[in-house]
Design an enzyme around this catalytic site. Structure first.
Site, mmCIF file in Angstrom:
data_model
loop_
_atom_site.group_PDB
_atom_site.id
_atom_site.type_symbol
_atom_site.label_atom_id
_atom_site.label_comp_id
_atom_site.label_asym_id
_atom_site.label_seq_id
_atom_site.Cartn_x
_atom_site.Cartn_y
_atom_site.Cartn_z
ATOM 1 C CG ASP A 176 -6.875 -3.259 -3.307
ATOM 2 O OD1 ASP A 176 -7.399 -2.488 -2.483
ATOM 3 O OD2 ASP A 176 -5.329 -3.486 -3.367
ATOM 4 C CB SER A 197 -0.936 -0.055 0.977
ATOM 5 O OG SER A 197 -1.947 1.013 1.372
ATOM 6 C CG HIS A 253 -5.301 -2.948 0.444
ATOM 7 N ND1 HIS A 253 -4.933 -2.446 -0.737
ATOM 8 C CD2 HIS A 253 -5.378 -1.913 1.396
ATOM 9 C CE1 HIS A 253 -4.539 -1.553 -0.254
ATOM 10 N NE2 HIS A 253 -4.363 -0.921 0.796
ATOM 11 C CD GLU A 302 -1.764 19.001 -12.914
ATOM 12 O OE1 GLU A 302 -0.733 17.865 -14.647
ATOM 13 O OE2 GLU A 302 -2.174 20.093 -13.846
#
Length: 416
Positions: free
Chosen positions: A239, A134, A267, A216
């Site tokens: 996930d 992650s 996840h 952005e």
């Protein structure tokens, strides 16, 4: 004679006791060791496990710590990876690496990457490998890009290099931790307290939303081309935190990369499927797989004949699809280009029960070739859409320029 026998027995008892003591000492030395090192303004807490000479750092997810995120790896990987010493840390501002508290500035991933590299250098690892989950995967990608000659191998899962508009809604949806299940919430509450955990988590959400707004959405996409380390992208097909487009994006932008997918994985693949995940890193019993084992073995790309070759000993082929009993490759589609591609491995066995039959192998090869072509089509589609978008931007800029010229001409007749 009785005296000599007594002396002999005494010596044998002393020797036996010394052997037991030595054995007990060796067993104790294999237990994980916890310590702190000063990194910047933080006393960084880390756990060290294993006796190998090669370094592997485990990078946890958001707000994660060594023990909350990597307990099955700390306890079991040293046996599977005897050549490695595992370093699992609490990133600065997390867990026992406090105070000071975490500040989620626009460059907090960069700061974590710098701190992780400094930690490994201070621990004596000039070169090392990374396994990041992650947020830890993001940190790992930045680390590998910033220090391409120091990172040997990179394994990431549940990670992304940018934040899409769709993901901002995901982050907002998970902001309120009171809506989480107790099983997901309680480990973090034990680390940070029932009152502080929601505040820290909300600050993390705000930090990512700020990156989306100010940068952005770019976290480390521009750095991916600098990664030299052979990279394995592990993905959970279910996930909920990572939208599918990140998988082909990372594959297309990290040169020496490959993928392994857990179809039932979410996840936290490494926790839910800990044994298989550990074997994947080990490169053993997860055929075909890529791992961190050294010269003593690990399954390569061509079946049993490659068992003596080092994992990562040759460049990855993005079109090669990896499968195992509970995992398969799912090269996800880019939004707007059609449904995701899903590869399914049919069960196969030979007459002797030791491997797939010729017919099953041929069928699997045909399936892999078909999926490879479809993935290539997805990539080509993505590039065409990107070119179209860039052309539209250029056309819009030209139109604005012409409109501005007309306004200037009307306001000042002598200007042109």
């Amino acid at each position: 004679m009785p005296l000599l026998a007594f002396v002999a027995r005494s010596r044998l008892q002393l020797v036996s006791k010394a052997v037991r003591s030595s054995s007990s000492s060796r067993q104790m030395s294999t237990e994980p060791r916890q310590d702190h090192l000063r990194i910047g303004s933080h006393d960084v807490h880390f756990v060290e496990a294993g006796q190998g000479s090669r370094g592997l750092i485990l990078l946890p997810g958001a707000l994660g710590t060594a023990w909350t995120d990597f307990k099955p790896q700390i306890e079991k990987l040293p046996t599977l990876l005897p050549q490695h010493k595992l370093i699992a840390w609490d990133p600065p501002g997390y867990g026992k690496s406090r105070p000071p508290e975490k500040r989620f500035s626009l460059d907090f991933f960069e700061q974590d990457a710098a701190a992780a590299h400094e930690l490994m250098q201070k621990l004596g690892f000039d070169r090392y490998s990374i396994a990041g989950w992650s947020d830890g995967g993001i940190t790992g990608m930045i680390q590998a890009a910033n220090h391409p000659d120091r990172v040997e191998k990179l394994i990431i899962w549940g990670s992304n290099s940018y934040i899409s508009d769709a993901e901002t809604k995901i982050y907002e949806d998970i902001r309120d931790v009171s809506k989480w299940s107790a099983r997901m919430r309680e480990p973090m509450e034990k680390v940070y307290g029932v009152e502080y955990f929601p505040k820290l988590w909300s600050a993390w959400v705000d930090g990512l939303l700020q990156i989306h707004k100010e940068c952005e959405g770019d976290i480390c996409s521009r750095k991916l081309s600098k990664i030299k380390a052979p990279t394995l992208i592990v993905h959970g097909a279910k996930d909920p935190m990572i939208i599918p487009e990140h998988v082909p994006y990372l594959l297309n932008n990290i040169k020496n990369s490959d993928i392994h997918v857990f179809p039932e994985g979410k996840h936290n693949i490494h926790l839910r499927f800990a044994d298989e995940f550990n074997k994947l890193l080990n490169g053993k019993d997860c055929a075909p797989s890529v791992g961190l084992r050294g010269s003593e073995g690990g399954i390569g790309y061509g079946g049993s004949s490659d068992r003596t070759k080092k994992p990562f000993s040759r460049p990855f082929n993005k079109s090669r699809l990896e499968t195992s009993t509970t995992s398969t490759v799912v090269p996800s589609g880019v939004p707007g280009t059609g449904p995701p591609i899903v590869g399914k491995m049919a069960s196969s066995s030979s007459s002797g029960g030791t491997g797939p039959s010729t017919a099953d192998t041929s069928a699997l090869m045909r399936q892999n070739n078909e999926l490879r072509h479809r993935l290539q089509e997805e990539a080509n589609n993505y590039r065409r859409r990107l070119d179209t978008y860039k052309q539209a931007q250029n056309n819009q800029a030209a139109l604005v320029s012409r409109l501005q010229a007309k306004v200037i001409y009307r306001g000042c007749p002598t200007a042109l």
